[in-house]
Design an enzyme around this catalytic site. Structure first.
Site, short mmCIF file in Angstrom:
data_model
loop_
_atom_site.label_atom_id
_atom_site.label_comp_id
_atom_site.label_asym_id
_atom_site.label_seq_id
_atom_site.Cartn_x
_atom_site.Cartn_y
_atom_site.Cartn_z
CG LEU A 95 8.71 161.84 39.78
CD1 LEU A 95 8.64 163.30 40.24
CD2 LEU A 95 10.03 161.24 40.19
CG HIS A 111 7.81 156.27 53.69
ND1 HIS A 111 6.82 157.13 53.26
CD2 HIS A 111 7.27 155.54 54.69
CE1 HIS A 111 5.74 156.94 53.99
NE2 HIS A 111 5.98 155.97 54.86
CG ASP A 152 5.53 155.36 50.20
OD1 ASP A 152 6.39 156.13 49.77
OD2 ASP A 152 4.61 155.70 50.96
C1 GRF Z 1 11.15 163.56 55.56
O1 GRF Z 1 10.58 163.14 56.75
C2 GRF Z 1 11.02 162.44 54.55
O2 GRF Z 1 11.00 161.18 55.13
C3 GRF Z 1 9.71 162.71 53.92
O3 GRF Z 1 9.59 164.12 53.91
C4 GRF Z 1 10.38 164.70 54.93
C5 GRF Z 1 11.28 165.72 54.28
O4 GRF Z 1 11.89 166.55 55.22
N1 GRF Z 1 9.61 162.05 52.63
P1 GRF Z 1 13.02 167.56 54.74
O5 GRF Z 1 12.39 168.54 53.76
O6 GRF Z 1 14.12 166.79 54.13
O7 GRF Z 1 13.45 168.27 56.01
#
Ligand code: GRF
Length: 197
Positions: A95, A111, A152
């Site tokens: 971003l 994350h 992160d």
């Molecule tokens: C999740 O596992 C999150 O931790 C990661 O991307 C994935 C998103 O999944 N940043 P969703 O689109 O919310 O199902």
């Protein structure tokens, strides 16, 4: 007492399962925020369907644009929709600082690991869980953190852990962690809203 619910925009690139759980929570009367906008990184992703089902306005980024122009599109949407907080849910691109600044740094991400472990560039999706298993960990988890310029690395807002069963595959582990994400993300957003507004 707050006179209105804080306006959240969710930005994502995937299935939208976190968005679904955040939207459900936002609809509870006691929730401090509402989901006012969903920004999808490309057409045809599950996230768009989830937003449409909940009658939330969706903006799809123009995939032919470079990252600066995409950031300008995001900034414009954030301003037009008077967004207070940005929530990333499966958004894979970095971003831009300009976007972070439009909401005064009030940007969250989730994350699928216990950061700072198994985070950083290239650590996303199945790769995270494969690395966790390869290291022989017995627990893993999910982390909600503030988004900064570096992947992160922002301050941790909330973390929760799960045990790793013997013989579990990366896909099974991802599923277990995702369920945990659905539980903690909405609560973490409320926690930040309480602090920030
Ligand atoms: C999740 O596992 C999150 O931790 C990661 O991307 C994935 C998103 O999944 N940043 P969703 O689109 O919310 O199902």
């Amino acid at each position: 007492m707050r006179s209105r619910k804080v306006r959240v925009a969710i930005i994502g690139s995937g299935k939208g399962s976190n968005a679904e759980s955040i939207i459900r929570h936002a609809n509870y009367e006691h929730s401090l925020f509402q989901v006012s906008l969903v920004i999808a990184s490309k057409p045809g992703i599950g996230l768009i369907k989830k937003a449409e089902l909940a009658s939330i306005p969706v903006f799809v980024l123009d995939t032919s644009l470079g990252s600066m122009d995409k950031s300008a599109q995001i900034c414009q949407q954030v301003k037009e929709n008077t967004i207070d907080v940005i929530v990333l849910a499966g958004y894979l691109s970095r971003l831009d600082d300009a976007v972070i600044e439009t909401v005064n740094g009030r940007v969250l991400n989730i994350h699928p690991s216990l950061l700072p472990m198994y985070g950083g560039v290239g650590m996303y999706g199945k790769r995270v869980h494969e690395a966790v298993l390869a290291a022989g960990e017995t627990t893993t988890g999910a982390t909600v953190h503030i988004v900064t310029h570096d992947y992160d690395e922002g301050a941790i807002v909330m973390q929760a852990s799960v045990t790793i069963d013997e013989g579990v595959t990366a896909v099974q582990l991802a599923d277990k962690v995702l369920k945990l994400e659905h539980e903690i993300y909405p609560v973490a957003i409320d926690k930040c809203v309480k602090l920030w507004f």
